[in-house]
Scaffold this active site. Structure first.
Site, PDB file in Angstrom:
ATOM      1  N   ASP A   1       0.812  -1.213   0.000  1.00 41.87           N
ATOM      2  CA  ASP A   1       0.000   0.000   0.000  1.00 41.87           C
ATOM      3  C   ASP A   1       0.848   1.267   0.000  1.00 41.87           C
ATOM      4  O   ASP A   1       0.479   2.271  -0.620  1.00 41.87           O
ATOM      5  CB  ASP A   1      -0.932   0.006   1.215  1.00 41.87           C
ATOM      6  CG  ASP A   1      -2.143  -0.890   1.008  1.00 41.87           C
ATOM      7  OD1 ASP A   1      -2.355  -1.356  -0.130  1.00 41.87           O
ATOM      8  OD2 ASP A   1      -2.872  -1.134   1.985  1.00 41.87           O
TER       9      ASP A   1
ATOM     10  N   ALA B   1      -6.940   2.939   7.408  1.00 43.52           N
ATOM     11  CA  ALA B   1      -5.505   2.986   7.683  1.00 43.52           C
ATOM     12  C   ALA B   1      -5.261   3.575   9.075  1.00 43.52           C
ATOM     13  O   ALA B   1      -5.776   3.078  10.070  1.00 43.52           O
ATOM     14  CB  ALA B   1      -4.798   3.777   6.575  1.00 43.52           C
ATOM     15  N   TYR B   2      -4.491   4.648   9.161  1.00 43.84           N
ATOM     16  CA  TYR B   2      -4.157   5.258  10.452  1.00 43.84           C
ATOM     17  C   TYR B   2      -5.432   5.636  11.212  1.00 43.84           C
ATOM     18  O   TYR B   2      -5.539   5.454  12.430  1.00 43.84           O
ATOM     19  CB  TYR B   2      -3.296   6.489  10.186  1.00 43.84           C
ATOM     20  CG  TYR B   2      -2.529   7.020  11.377  1.00 43.84           C
ATOM     21  CD1 TYR B   2      -2.646   6.476  12.650  1.00 43.84           C
ATOM     22  CD2 TYR B   2      -1.655   8.094  11.209  1.00 43.84           C
ATOM     23  CE1 TYR B   2      -1.935   6.968  13.715  1.00 43.84           C
ATOM     24  CE2 TYR B   2      -0.934   8.601  12.277  1.00 43.84           C
ATOM     25  CZ  TYR B   2      -1.079   8.040  13.524  1.00 43.84           C
ATOM     26  OH  TYR B   2      -0.366   8.542  14.573  1.00 43.84           O
TER      27      TYR B   2
END
Length: 254
Positions: free
Chosen positions: A43, A155-156
């Site tokens: 990614d 994600a994050y």
């Protein structure tokens, strides 16, 4: 989508091996004449490739040769032109970040996943949050905060306990990281058109850095503004039935 294929690969050994096999089998199109980019890696490399291909508006088809492959398709050397012809396209709009630091410099960057602010030292950050010119939170004491797109919401943002956003939604996620005060504040959902501004309180005592997709960092920021860029688009290709919408939905039932 098919035609002239331009292969790119990360530095990982598996990606380099895949690059050699695929270019030997399908050739390597000139970067200026390619119809599609095939990115080999994980990614992180996909985000790098998307940023690099923005100017030409080329679709990007990823094949996973890394550790995390949320934005990637399964790797195979077989029938690649047929896979590209059948692929489904998802269009993403990035976030733009403007950040002013203590030396008076203003930096700009684009983020496909998120723009994040992080404490730069041992003490918690203090941030004031303004949305579309209206102060919404006078003081957020935290390890950091971020603004995420739907594509970046797993994600994050997700690791920080933010919400997963449907890929077609005109919404951004504003998420706090380890909020101390207000202790139970977990963030907010904002319209895609919103402009978010963070002002750093006590920047000398509590320095803060800003980051766009973990690739464009600005230290000692005094303020950061974030908004969606509808006029910039990134085109991702996915195998049928394995697009971003399905992946985001499936992630919520794992």
């Amino acid at each position: 989508m098919s035609g002239r294929i331009r292969f790119t690969a990360s530095r990982a050994p598996a990606a380099a091996e895949a690059f050699a096999r695929l270019t030997a089998l399908y050739g390597q199109a000139d970067a200026r004449k390619a119809d599609v980019v095939v990115a080999l890696g994980g990614d992180g490399f996909m985000l790098h490739t998307l940023h690099a291909s923005t100017a030409r508006d080329l679709p990007v088809y990823g094949m996973n040769c890394g550790t995390i492959g949320f934005l990637m398709n399964a790797y195979s050397v077989e029938a690649l032109p047929e896979r590209l012809a059948a692929a489904e396209e998802a269009v993403l709009n990035p976030l733009s970040m403007r950040a002013g630091n203590a030396r008076g410099k203003v930096s700009e960057a684009l983020a496909i996943n998120e723009v994040s602010l992080l404490r730069q030292g041992p003490q918690a950050a203090k941030l004031k949050i303004t949305i579309d010119g209206r102060e919404r939170l006078e003081e957020l004491v935290c390890d950091g905060a971020l603004v995420s797109t739907p594509a970046g919401s797993t994600a994050y943002n997700y690791s920080a306990h933010g919400p997963i956003l449907p890929i077609g939604s005109d919404v951004l996620a504003l998420t706090a990281m380890a909020a101390f005060r207000p202790r139970r504040w977990r963030g907010a959902l904002l319209p895609k058109t919103a402009e978010v501004r963070f002002d750093v309180i006590e920047p000398e005592k509590r320095p803060v850095m800003a980051d766009a997709d973990s690739r464009s960092s600005v230290r000692d920021v005094l303020w950061v503004s974030v908004r969606s860029e509808p006029h910039i688009r990134h085109r991702l290709l996915f195998d049928p039935g394995h697009g971003l919408e399905e992946r985001l939905l499936n992630e919520q039932f794992v």
